[in-house]
Design an enzyme around this catalytic site. Structure first.
Site: not given
Ligand code: 1HE
Length: 265
Positions: A119, A32, A71, A116, A73, A139, A147, A69
């Site tokens: 962060e 993840k 929080l 996060g 989500l 975000e 957050g 990656a």
């Molecule tokens: C996740 C998460 C996640 C991956 N929460 N499951 N963060 C984001 O908006 C970033 C979201 N992630 C991405 O943009 C990409 O996953 C990455 C660039 C980090 C990596 O890409 P990649 O191609 O290597 O991996 P993938 O195919 O996108 O993800 C692999 C698995 O991880 C997939 O799950 P699967 O069950 O389909 O295999 C994804 O759903 C899972 N995954 N990132 C949940 N973030 C205190 S407030 C803070 C607020 C925030 O942090 S908002 C920013 C959130």
């Protein structure tokens, strides 16, 4: 709000290895992309709280192709406003505990350092980015807000205007530019962040613990005080730190020729 104890299922998602006085804390949820679930955050909190007395520095890093990656989500889907408030507040003691803990923390960054995850990295004291690292705050595009203390720590590192741009436009900073802009202090070739962070951590463990403590706890607070208060805080810290027997021994060693000299690199 205090973080909850880590559920048994999440304990493996944070692994700790000791190399002498350095503890390596690894985010271990690569499938993840080391997304920060409630369980992982609780395990992280526990790992930092349970560091043994002999630990004098920490290296924080992530398993797999990405540091973190952000929080998890999938846990956000069902949260209402009150739960959202408590969730954000539950991150604050964890990240404050890293920034204002007992020992300096060096983050070894590669791949995604986003949301996060950024962060979390910004709560560490030194950041080493390898060439694969990229920094973003998605975000904005997810319809949410930072957050985990990002609105406090990131403007100090990179400036409010840069953070605003990242969240409004989804801008992604590649490693080289990120280091120039203050996201990290070191830029190394791909695959070398952990080794560099470890070397820095070992250097940190060679300092007098009281100096490290004064730097970690004093400098960020001095920066927030009115200048007149800051100067008094500085003098108080200087007096306390230099009165330690270890400080006296180190100064004596330099004066009798056995202590290290500063060398040009
Ligand atoms: C996740 C998460 C996640 C991956 N929460 N499951 N963060 C984001 O908006 C970033 C979201 N992630 C991405 O943009 C990409 O996953 C990455 C660039 C980090 C990596 O890409 P990649 O191609 O290597 O991996 P993938 O195919 O996108 O993800 C692999 C698995 O991880 C997939 O799950 P699967 O069950 O389909 O295999 C994804 O759903 C899972 N995954 N990132 C949940 N973030 C205190 S407030 C803070 C607020 C925030 O942090 S908002 C920013 C959130």
């Amino acid at each position: 709000m205090n973080p909850q104890p880590a559920p048994a299922a999440a304990l493996d998602e944070v692994q700790v290895e000791h190399q002498g006085a350095v503890a390596l804390i690894r985010l271990c949820r690569p499938a993840k992309r080391n997304a920060l679930s409630d369980g992982l955050m609780a395990a992280l909190w526990q790992a930092f709280r349970e560091l043994p007395e002999r630990t004098r520095a920490v290296v924080l890093h992530g398993e797999g192709a990405h540091f973190c990656a952000g929080l998890d989500l999938s846990e956000l889907r069902e949260r209402d406003a009150v739960q959202g408030l408590h969730h954000s507040r539950s991150w604050h003691p964890i990240l404050n505990g890293i920034e204002f803990g007992r020992v300096p923390v060096i983050a070894a960054l590669h791949g995604a350092v986003v949301g996060g995850g950024l962060e979390l990295a910004s709560a560490c004291h030194i950041r080493v980015a390898d060439d694969s690292a990229f920094f973003a705050l998605p975000e904005g595009s997810r319809g949410i807000f930072v957050g985990g203390g990002g609105s406090v720590r990131l403007p100090r590192l990179i400036g409010t205007h840069r953070m605003l741009d990242m969240m409004l436009t989804g801008r992604v900073y590649p490693a080289a530019e990120a280091v120039q802009r203050g996201f990290a202090q070191y830029h190394v070739p791909e695959g070398e962040a952990l080794a560099k962070a470890l070397a820095l951590a070992q250097a940190v463990t060679g300092n007098a613990p009281m100096t490290n403590f004064a730097l970690m706890h004093g400098l960020p607070r001095i920066a927030e005080q009115p200048a007149d208060h800051s100067l008094l805080t500085e003098s108080l810290l200087a007096a306390i730190v230099q009165s330690a027997p270890e400080a006296k021994a180190r100064v004596r060693a330099f004066l009798d020729g056995s202590g290290p000299k500063v060398q040009a690199v």
